[in-house]
Write a protein that holds these residues in place. Structure first.
Motif, PDB file in Angstrom:
ATOM      1  N   LEU A 126     -19.107  -5.726 -11.694  1.00 30.84           N
ATOM      2  CA  LEU A 126     -18.804  -5.054 -10.430  1.00 30.84           C
ATOM      3  C   LEU A 126     -18.796  -6.098  -9.317  1.00 30.84           C
ATOM      4  O   LEU A 126     -19.649  -6.979  -9.296  1.00 30.84           O
ATOM      5  N   GLN A 127     -17.867  -5.981  -8.395  1.00 31.67           N
ATOM      6  CA  GLN A 127     -17.831  -6.882  -7.247  1.00 31.67           C
ATOM      7  C   GLN A 127     -17.414  -6.100  -6.013  1.00 31.67           C
ATOM      8  O   GLN A 127     -16.430  -5.353  -6.038  1.00 31.67           O
ATOM      9  N   LEU A 128     -18.177  -6.268  -4.942  1.00 30.29           N
ATOM     10  CA  LEU A 128     -17.863  -5.655  -3.659  1.00 30.29           C
ATOM     11  C   LEU A 128     -17.728  -6.774  -2.630  1.00 30.29           C
ATOM     12  O   LEU A 128     -18.605  -7.627  -2.514  1.00 30.29           O
ATOM     13  N   VAL A 129     -16.610  -6.761  -1.883  1.00 30.28           N
ATOM     14  CA  VAL A 129     -16.349  -7.787  -0.871  1.00 30.28           C
ATOM     15  C   VAL A 129     -16.111  -7.098   0.464  1.00 30.28           C
ATOM     16  O   VAL A 129     -15.283  -6.182   0.570  1.00 30.28           O
ATOM     17  N   ILE A 130     -16.845  -7.527   1.477  1.00 26.81           N
ATOM     18  CA  ILE A 130     -16.645  -7.067   2.847  1.00 26.81           C
ATOM     19  C   ILE A 130     -16.259  -8.306   3.657  1.00 26.81           C
ATOM     20  O   ILE A 130     -16.981  -9.303   3.646  1.00 26.81           O
ATOM     21  N   GLN A 131     -15.111  -8.245   4.350  1.00 28.68           N
ATOM     22  CA  GLN A 131     -14.626  -9.433   5.044  1.00 28.68           C
ATOM     23  C   GLN A 131     -13.923  -9.053   6.334  1.00 28.68           C
ATOM     24  O   GLN A 131     -13.531  -7.899   6.531  1.00 28.68           O
ATOM     25  N   PRO A 143     -10.409  -5.571   4.756  1.00 28.04           N
ATOM     26  CA  PRO A 143     -11.819  -5.418   5.124  1.00 28.04           C
ATOM     27  C   PRO A 143     -12.739  -5.066   3.957  1.00 28.04           C
ATOM     28  O   PRO A 143     -13.887  -5.488   3.935  1.00 28.04           O
ATOM     29  N   LEU A 144     -12.241  -4.331   2.988  1.00 28.69           N
ATOM     30  CA  LEU A 144     -13.084  -3.897   1.879  1.00 28.69           C
ATOM     31  C   LEU A 144     -12.328  -4.041   0.565  1.00 28.69           C
ATOM     32  O   LEU A 144     -11.199  -3.570   0.441  1.00 28.69           O
ATOM     33  N   VAL A 145     -12.939  -4.726  -0.403  1.00 27.75           N
ATOM     34  CA  VAL A 145     -12.340  -4.909  -1.727  1.00 27.75           C
ATOM     35  C   VAL A 145     -13.391  -4.567  -2.771  1.00 27.75           C
ATOM     36  O   VAL A 145     -14.540  -5.012  -2.680  1.00 27.75           O
ATOM     37  N   PHE A 146     -12.998  -3.758  -3.756  1.00 30.31           N
ATOM     38  CA  PHE A 146     -13.899  -3.374  -4.845  1.00 30.31           C
ATOM     39  C   PHE A 146     -13.219  -3.688  -6.172  1.00 30.31           C
ATOM     40  O   PHE A 146     -12.071  -3.312  -6.391  1.00 30.31           O
ATOM     41  N   LYS A 147     -13.923  -4.407  -7.036  1.00 28.29           N
ATOM     42  CA  LYS A 147     -13.385  -4.771  -8.344  1.00 28.29           C
ATOM     43  C   LYS A 147     -14.379  -4.367  -9.424  1.00 28.29           C
ATOM     44  O   LYS A 147     -15.588  -4.522  -9.259  1.00 28.29           O
ATOM     45  N   THR A 148     -13.849  -3.854 -10.513  1.00 27.74           N
ATOM     46  CA  THR A 148     -14.691  -3.509 -11.653  1.00 27.74           C
ATOM     47  C   THR A 148     -13.870  -3.665 -12.923  1.00 27.74           C
ATOM     48  O   THR A 148     -12.708  -4.054 -12.889  1.00 27.74           O
ATOM     49  N   ALA A 172      -8.519  -1.969  -2.770  1.00 27.88           N
ATOM     50  CA  ALA A 172      -8.731  -2.630  -1.489  1.00 27.88           C
ATOM     51  C   ALA A 172      -8.251  -1.739  -0.369  1.00 27.88           C
ATOM     52  O   ALA A 172      -7.344  -0.913  -0.549  1.00 27.88           O
ATOM     53  N   SER A 173      -8.864  -1.908   0.795  1.00 27.84           N
ATOM     54  CA  SER A 173      -8.443  -1.138   1.965  1.00 27.84           C
ATOM     55  C   SER A 173      -7.078  -1.625   2.434  1.00 27.84           C
ATOM     56  O   SER A 173      -6.681  -2.766   2.203  1.00 27.84           O
ATOM     57  N   GLU A 174      -6.364  -0.741   3.095  1.00 27.83           N
ATOM     58  CA  GLU A 174      -5.005  -1.021   3.535  1.00 27.83           C
ATOM     59  C   GLU A 174      -5.004  -2.047   4.675  1.00 27.83           C
ATOM     60  O   GLU A 174      -5.830  -1.984   5.582  1.00 27.83           O
ATOM     61  N   SER A 175      -4.089  -2.993   4.606  1.00 28.11           N
ATOM     62  CA  SER A 175      -3.979  -3.998   5.662  1.00 28.11           C
ATOM     63  C   SER A 175      -2.600  -4.649   5.597  1.00 28.11           C
ATOM     64  O   SER A 175      -1.851  -4.467   4.646  1.00 28.11           O
ATOM     65  N   TYR A 176      -2.286  -5.431   6.641  1.00 26.45           N
ATOM     66  CA  TYR A 176      -1.029  -6.169   6.670  1.00 26.45           C
ATOM     67  C   TYR A 176      -1.216  -7.470   5.896  1.00 26.45           C
ATOM     68  O   TYR A 176      -1.790  -8.422   6.411  1.00 26.45           O
ATOM     69  N   LEU A 177      -0.723  -7.522   4.684  1.00 24.42           N
ATOM     70  CA  LEU A 177      -0.788  -8.749   3.906  1.00 24.42           C
ATOM     71  C   LEU A 177       0.413  -9.629   4.227  1.00 24.42           C
ATOM     72  O   LEU A 177       1.398  -9.172   4.805  1.00 24.42           O
ATOM     73  N   PHE A 187       3.925 -18.389   2.597  1.00 19.42           N
ATOM     74  CA  PHE A 187       3.593 -17.034   3.000  1.00 19.42           C
ATOM     75  C   PHE A 187       3.629 -16.952   4.520  1.00 19.42           C
ATOM     76  O   PHE A 187       3.111 -17.826   5.203  1.00 19.42           O
ATOM     77  N   TYR A 188       4.256 -15.897   5.038  1.00 21.24           N
ATOM     78  CA  TYR A 188       4.379 -15.744   6.481  1.00 21.24           C
ATOM     79  C   TYR A 188       3.672 -14.471   6.950  1.00 21.24           C
ATOM     80  O   TYR A 188       3.417 -13.550   6.167  1.00 21.24           O
ATOM     81  N   ILE A 189       3.366 -14.423   8.242  1.00 16.51           N
ATOM     82  CA  ILE A 189       2.690 -13.269   8.825  1.00 16.51           C
ATOM     83  C   ILE A 189       3.706 -12.163   9.051  1.00 16.51           C
ATOM     84  O   ILE A 189       4.757 -12.379   9.662  1.00 16.51           O
ATOM     85  N   GLN A 190       3.403 -10.966   8.555  1.00 15.39           N
ATOM     86  CA  GLN A 190       4.273  -9.823   8.792  1.00 15.39           C
ATOM     87  C   GLN A 190       3.429  -8.645   9.279  1.00 15.39           C
ATOM     88  O   GLN A 190       2.293  -8.465   8.857  1.00 15.39           O
ATOM     89  N   ARG A 191       3.991  -7.854  10.204  1.00 14.28           N
ATOM     90  CA  ARG A 191       3.283  -6.726  10.791  1.00 14.28           C
ATOM     91  C   ARG A 191       4.105  -5.442  10.637  1.00 14.28           C
ATOM     92  O   ARG A 191       3.987  -4.525  11.440  1.00 14.28           O
ATOM     93  N   GLU A 192       4.915  -5.355   9.592  1.00 13.05           N
ATOM     94  CA  GLU A 192       5.754  -4.174   9.404  1.00 13.05           C
ATOM     95  C   GLU A 192       5.231  -3.233   8.326  1.00 13.05           C
ATOM     96  O   GLU A 192       5.323  -2.025   8.461  1.00 13.05           O
ATOM     97  N   LYS A 193       4.668  -3.786   7.258  1.00 15.34           N
ATOM     98  CA  LYS A 193       4.286  -2.953   6.121  1.00 15.34           C
ATOM     99  C   LYS A 193       2.842  -3.230   5.726  1.00 15.34           C
ATOM    100  O   LYS A 193       2.468  -4.373   5.493  1.00 15.34           O
ATOM    101  N   LYS A 194       2.071  -2.160   5.634  1.00  9.38           N
ATOM    102  CA  LYS A 194       0.699  -2.278   5.153  1.00  9.38           C
ATOM    103  C   LYS A 194       0.675  -2.114   3.636  1.00  9.38           C
ATOM    104  O   LYS A 194       1.438  -1.361   3.067  1.00  9.38           O
TER     105      LYS A 194
END
Length: 195
Positions: A126-131, A143-148, A172-177, A187-194
């Motif tokens: 189990l792994q929990l990541v808060i960032q 912000p939140l990633v959970f792996k098992t 993982a929680s939704e974010s702009y990757l 890899f470039y910064i994009q703010r259109e699709k979460k």
């Protein structure tokens, strides 16, 4: 341990770390501090193709990283905390996919908890990541990633072959990757699709 590296161009790297793991204890604890000012990669400074061209001479990227670790190996448990401070870092813009020097500072932090339960030859990690990021528009993080998962491990042929097979699941929680530009391999910064 302490290590220092540098050259005549002003680039340097300093690392200090220490760990506590007495023989009589099943506990491990440690910390490390790294500070550096290193030149950007060759591709970040110079690139030429049919579609993209740039020739830059940017100041070195400055980084300071602090890592803390605590674990109980016999219980399969470890906890890590990490802080990263960056300045003069390069990102790629969504509008034209060209590198952009960010002279301001940004702070990233992460806390990770790892736990593995072993039952015979089976393991259940189990792994929990808060960032987080102090400037999501520049370097977004989930912000939140959970792996098992689970796995089976064994040794065959008179213990000459290690075998391990299993399944991993992550959420993982939704974010702009970041988006990806194949022409530059960046890899470039994009703010259109979460995601």
């Amino acid at each position: 341990t302490i290590g220092v590296e540098g050259d005549h161009s002003g680039a340097y790297s300093f690392t200090a770390s220490g760990y506590y793991h007495p023989d009589s204890s099943s506990v491990i604890a440690g910390a490390s501090l790294t500070s550096s000012a290193l030149p950007h990669t060759a591709q970040e400074q110079f690139y030429r193709s049919n579609h993209f061209t740039w020739d830059r001479d940017d100041d070195p990227e400055q980084q300071t990283r602090l890592r803390l670790l605590f674990g109980i190996p016999v219980k399969g448990l470890s906890v890590e905390a990490e802080w990263l401070h960056r300045k003069n870092y390069i990102t790629y813009a969504e509008s034209d996919f060209l590198p952009v020097l960010n002279s301001g500072a940004i702070d990233l932090f992460a806390a990770r908890i790892h736990y593995t339960q072993n039952v015979g030859r089976f393991g259940f990690p189990l792994q929990l990541v808060i960032q987080g990021s102090s400037y999501e528009n520049s370097i977004p993080v989930q912000p939140l990633v959970f792996k098992t998962g689970f796995y089976y491990k064994n040794r065959f042929f008179k213990k000459a072959l290690n075998f391990c097979a299993g399944v991993d699941v992550s959420m993982a929680s939704e974010s702009y990757l970041h988006g990806y530009m194949p022409a530059t391999g960046a890899f470039y910064i994009q703010r259109e699709k979460k995601t």
